[in-house]
Enzyme design. Structure first.
Site, PDB file in Angstrom:
ATOM      1  N   GLU A  27      15.828  51.931  49.680  1.00  0.00           N
ATOM      2  CA  GLU A  27      16.845  51.153  48.945  1.00  0.00           C
ATOM      3  C   GLU A  27      17.748  50.400  49.921  1.00  0.00           C
ATOM      4  O   GLU A  27      18.142  49.264  49.674  1.00  0.00           O
ATOM      5  CB  GLU A  27      17.660  52.043  48.010  1.00  0.00           C
TER       6      GLU A  27
ATOM      7  N   ALA B  57      15.127  55.440  42.465  1.00  0.00           N
ATOM      8  CA  ALA B  57      16.429  54.937  42.880  1.00  0.00           C
ATOM      9  C   ALA B  57      16.452  53.423  42.734  1.00  0.00           C
ATOM     10  O   ALA B  57      15.398  52.798  42.600  1.00  0.00           O
ATOM     11  CB  ALA B  57      16.706  55.308  44.330  1.00  0.00           C
ATOM     12  N   MET B  58      17.658  52.842  42.785  1.00  0.00           N
ATOM     13  CA  MET B  58      17.797  51.401  42.556  1.00  0.00           C
ATOM     14  C   MET B  58      18.752  50.781  43.562  1.00  0.00           C
ATOM     15  O   MET B  58      19.842  51.290  43.794  1.00  0.00           O
ATOM     16  CB  MET B  58      18.292  51.178  41.117  1.00  0.00           C
TER      17      MET B  58
HETATM   18  N1  BES Z   1      13.711  48.522  42.635  1.00  0.00           N
HETATM   19  C1  BES Z   1      13.123  49.808  42.542  1.00  0.00           C
HETATM   20  C2  BES Z   1      13.607  50.592  41.368  1.00  0.00           C
HETATM   21  C3  BES Z   1      13.095  50.140  40.019  1.00  0.00           C
HETATM   22  C4  BES Z   1      11.794  50.295  39.703  1.00  0.00           C
HETATM   23  C5  BES Z   1      13.908  49.607  39.086  1.00  0.00           C
HETATM   24  C6  BES Z   1      11.343  49.895  38.450  1.00  0.00           C
HETATM   25  C7  BES Z   1      13.439  49.191  37.856  1.00  0.00           C
HETATM   26  C8  BES Z   1      12.159  49.349  37.531  1.00  0.00           C
HETATM   27  C9  BES Z   1      13.398  50.630  43.793  1.00  0.00           C
HETATM   28  O1  BES Z   1      13.628  49.901  44.938  1.00  0.00           O
HETATM   29  C10 BES Z   1      12.167  51.428  44.042  1.00  0.00           C
HETATM   30  O2  BES Z   1      11.177  50.861  44.378  1.00  0.00           O
HETATM   31  N2  BES Z   1      12.239  52.731  43.861  1.00  0.00           N
HETATM   32  C11 BES Z   1      11.118  53.612  43.955  1.00  0.00           C
HETATM   33  C12 BES Z   1      11.215  54.546  45.113  1.00  0.00           C
HETATM   34  C13 BES Z   1      10.791  53.914  46.395  1.00  0.00           C
HETATM   35  C14 BES Z   1      11.014  54.836  47.556  1.00  0.00           C
HETATM   36  C15 BES Z   1       9.350  53.472  46.382  1.00  0.00           C
HETATM   37  C16 BES Z   1      11.103  54.398  42.669  1.00  0.00           C
HETATM   38  O3  BES Z   1      12.116  54.367  41.958  1.00  0.00           O
HETATM   39  O4  BES Z   1      10.102  55.040  42.385  1.00  0.00           O
HETATM   40 ZN    ZN Z   2      11.931  49.205  45.922  1.00  0.00          ZN
END
Ligand code: BES
Ligand code: ZN
Length: 840
Positions: free
Chosen positions: A298, A262-263
């Site tokens: 998020e 997710a983003m």
């Molecule tokens: N900012 C990230 C998403 C992201 C990751 C965007 C890599 C672009 C490149 C988001 O906040 C995130 O960390 N998502 C995790 C899930 C979270 C619960 C650890 C993910 O997408 O795995």
């Molecule tokens: Zn994150």
């Protein structure tokens, strides 16, 4: 290798320079059409007052863009188009740049920038996706106020969304304005046909925030849990961190095609639909808790990431490590803290420790990268969260919150560094974290040994802690001492800050058994002098669930890897007592679960996938020889017809029941498994039975597959489970996987589906690890190199540990890596992983 002439070059942390220009406002206009999208931008630049150079040139990032027009204050500027952007010359100190460019979201399979999923438009800009939308300063330390116009066919795309507030709307044309300044990686746009679940949350200061969750129409009845999770996230951040939401609207959109989980785009999160959609019939207990954790994660970024963002991508753990710590605490506060800790530590050891021991190892704050997408790693995330957890252990909850408060007072609205964060923690508490910084700058898992000597006369324990690696780390060592009868003598926390250090614990009234590193107080590998007999005592007397589980795991490890050295009778006797007297069913389930093959691979010098699997299965047989009837009785005692609940008790019951079910399936109780499969009232029970039915040859399997498919073929999330169950099943061969890939529901360009089939198969050690398995897999990597290199790079990391396999498999994997390396037009993503793996 001939690659060098075109090899992608690394970017170094030490080369960081602030931007010569900054951006006041960005006005974007998207004309979304079937065969192209036209992006117009109006960007107001000004000279960075903090940047003293006389540079009047500016490089804007841009990839795969077709420039249509470019104007600065009415004139054509002096510019040059380059491979990865646009170079501007002879600029004034302040100017407005107006650009028009064409992009092709309709054929974008990289799932970065603007792309389509199920016919809807959406964006993914972190880390470097915005440069695939328009020319821009695509870096996190350039913050701007965004206004976004969207023009689209109102019948096909009735829902048009971007960050901030909707300020103008008419059929097929809307304007959004985001009043908070943000870096472009937090920009988002969505256009499509969605159903929406609406609700609201009144913040602690009394402001009403509109909450909206957008999903494809047929999924609308699977959104309730996500909405409740979102409200719990708002409330938790207020109560635990005193942090309130800032905008008037918070939107989440679920899409099926997404590279990550997710983003956190400002006010408009975009989610992999797996982390939004959940109901008991189709989601497991684990899925529910994951949905809540990702929604929380998020949401928590709104403060740790968005309002205070990163100066550069080397600081990624500033937002990710901290936000993972926050989501872990959220889950711990809402569910079973001790079980959450066991799961997190198990994941850390299984995956992060492996990363830290492999060719891609890097510090929590890396010094260089070739492709930033390769650095969204377990090290930055999970080890990063452990590092924050140690700061929390040193300062305590109150001190930690004082540090957070100062951090926001100093840096709200800024792009900062990990040093700024640690300085806030230090200054708010008058605590010196200088010796702590090795956790951020060094890679590898620290190895530590502890030995001790009891002095009966002095009633004291002399303890020697040795850090065995080259670096000296500063960390909290939680411990408790128990008598040989299992009575607690004392407990506490030592601060380790030397390579070799002696402590004297007093008031030790009898010769103790020491339980070190309670709650896993530091992310290290610890060697103690404990004997199996002493570990057994600790399993029986410890109050810290992590320590109980950890001691049991260590005994299982010994039983699997050095069967002659363990008297299993003693352990089994203790285990029987433990099973019969422990009320926490989740904990019993965890204690009864053997270390995974993947974890076992890390404990041996040479990985022999066959031998490890055999040795592990031999222990399963020993368990069955001793406990078959107890497992059966336990299983039967846990069957109930209660309505589905997500309480720790209910989750624990199902967890233990299904652990028992797995063992029973290995003892041939397949009728019972089949009954559970047919009678299950929730996905947790049904998928556990389905997996067990696929784990061995039996007469129920074919029908179960057909029933499962017919029942759930319209549910994307369950179909991912359906595919994963097959790809990971022990009997599945390469040919079976190739057949699965021709299934009408298989979709190569949907990462979730690809992961469930191909990613699942790489964990199917016996059937994956041979020449045909590797060749099949490499073909997929080479296809992904063109369509989605980010996913390709994640998958190809499977080869990272090639050097540690038995000679034949080692040679075969090396061949595959070389084959990839020789491919022309290798993406920077895959190049970086493969060249590191091959590096001598
Ligand atoms: N900012 C990230 C998403 C992201 C990751 C965007 C890599 C672009 C490149 C988001 O906040 C995130 O960390 N998502 C995790 C899930 C979270 C619960 C650890 C993910 O997408 O795995
Ligand atoms: Zn994150």
């Amino acid at each position: 290798m001939v690659i060098s002439a075109i090899a992608p070059q690394p970017i170094y942390r030490k080369d960081y320079q602030p931007s010569a220009y900054l951006i006041h406002t960005t006005e974007l206009s998207f004309d979304l059409r079937e065969n192209e999208t036209i992006v117009s931008s109006k960007i107001h630049f000004y000279k960075n007052p903090k940047c003293l150079t006389n540079d009047n040139t500016l490089f804007l990032n841009g990839i795969d863009l077709e420039l249509i027009s470019i104007v600065i204050e009415g004139d054509q500027p002096n510019y040059e188009l380059q491979d990865e952007g646009l170079q501007l010359y002879q600029l004034n100190d302040e100017f407005v740049l107006e650009l028009v460019n064409r992009i092709h979201p309709e054929v974008n399979t990289s799932l970065n920038g603007l792309y389509q999923s199920s016919g809807n438009f959406c964006t993914q800009c972190e880390a470097h996706g915005f440069r695939q939308i328009t020319y821009y300063l695509d870096r996190p330390d350039v913050l701007s106020v965004f206004t976004t116009h969207i023009i689209a066919d109102k019948d096909k795309y009735p829902v048009l969304l971007s960050n901030g507030n909707l300020t103008k709307t008419s059929a097929g044309k809307v304007t959004w304005h985001d009043p908070t300044s943000k870096p472009c990686y937090l920009f988002a746009l969505v256009a499509g046909d969605f159903a929406v679940l609406e609700d609201s949350y009144t913040t602690i200061s009394g402001r009403e925030v509109a909450l909206k969750i957008y999903v494809e129409h047929h999924n609308i009845n699977k959104t309730g849990f996500a909405m409740d999770s979102l409200k719990r996230s708002f409330a938790w951040d207020e109560s635990r961190f005193n942090l309130e939401y800032d905008l008037d609207i918070y939107m989440i959109v679920a899409v099926d095609d997404f590279n990550m989980g997710a983003m956190e785009n400002k006010g408009l999160n975009i989610f992999n639909s797996t982390f939004v959609l959940a109901d008991p019939k189709t989601a497991t207990d684990k899925d529910f808790i994951n949905v809540e954790a990702v929604i929380g994660h998020e949401y928590f970024h709104n403060w740790t990431g968005n309002r205070v963002t990163c100066q550069d991508w080397f600081q990624l753990s500033l937002k990710e490590g901290l936000t993972v710590f926050r989501d872990q605490e959220f889950t711990s506060d809402l569910h079973a803290r001790s079980i959450k800790r066991i799961e997190d530590v198990n994941a850390l050891r299984t995956f992060q420790f492996a990363e830290d021991a492999g060719p891609m190892k890097h510090p929590v704050r890396p010094e260089s990268y070739i492709e930033m997408n390769n650095f969204y790693t377990l090290t930055v995330y999970e080890k990063g969260a452990e590092v924050i957890r140690m700061i929390h252990s040193f300062l305590g909850e109150a001190g930690f919150q004082k540090g957070m408060k100062l951090y926001f007072e100093r840096h709200d609205g800024d792009a900062v560094t990990i040093d700024d964060f640690v300085a806030s923690m230090s200054d708010a508490n008058d605590f010196d974290f200088k010796p702590f910084m090795t956790w951020y700058s060094c890679s590898g898992t620290p190895s530590v040994s502890i030995s001790s000597n009891y002095n009966e006369k002095e009633q004291s324990l002399q303890v020697v802690v040795k850090q065995l690696g080259e670096h000296c780390y500063f960390w909290p060592l939680n411990y408790a001492l128990f008598s040989e009868q299992g009575k607690k003598i004392k407990q506490g926390m030592l601060t380790v800050d030397q390579k070799q250090q002696e402590f004297v614990l007093t008031g030790v009234t009898s010769k103790p058994i020491a339980s070190w590193l309670r709650e896993f107080s530091a992310p290290i590998k610890l060697v103690t002098e404990l004997t199996v007999v002493q570990k057994i005592v600790l399993v029986g007397c410890e109050e810290d669930a992590f320590s109980i589980w950890d001691n049991a795991q260590q005994i299982w490890l010994s039983m699997i890897l050095t069967p002659d050295k363990v008297n299993e009778m003693n352990f089994f006797n203790a285990l029987e007592k433990f099973i019969n007297t422990t009320t926490d069913k989740s904990l019993v389930s965890k204690v009864l679960t053997l270390p995974s093959e993947r974890l076992l691979h890390q404990q041996v010098k040479v990985i022999d996938v066959f031998k490890i699997q055999q040795q592990r299965e031999a222990v399963i047989q020993k368990i069955l020889n001793r406990f078959e009837s107890l497992l059966l009785a336990t299983y039967q005692s846990l069957i109930n017809t209660d309505v589905y609940e997500l309480t720790p008790e209910a989750v624990g019951n199902r967890s233990l029941k299904n652990t028992c079910l797995y063992y029973l399936s290995q003892a041939g109780h397949l009728q019972l498994v089949n009954e559970q499969f047919n009678q299950a009232n929730c996905m947790t029970d049904q998928i556990a039975a389905f997996n067990a039915l696929l784990s061995c040859k039996n007469s129920y399997q074919a029908q179960a597959k057909e029933v499962f498919y017919q029942t759930y073929k319209d549910d994307v999330q369950v179909m991912d489970k359906f595919f994963a169950a097959q790809s990971t099943a022990k009997l599945t061969t390469v040919e079976d996987i190739e057949r699965l890939m021709t299934h009408e529901l298989f979709s190569f360009n949907t990462p979730n589906r690809l992961r469930s089939v191909v990613g699942g198969f790489t964990q199917n050690y016996i059937n994956f690890h041979h020449q045909a398995g590797y060749e099949f897999f490499t073909d997929i990597i080479l296809k992904l190199n063109k369509s989605n290199p980010q996913i390709g790079a994640r998958l190809v990391s499977v080869y990272n540990h090639w050097r540690r396999f038995t000679p034949e498999l080692k040679a075969l994997q090396k061949q595959q890596l070389e084959r990839i390396m020789q491919t022309k037009d290798l993406s920077s993503d895959i190049f970086e992983i493969v060249q590191a793996a091959l590096k001598p």
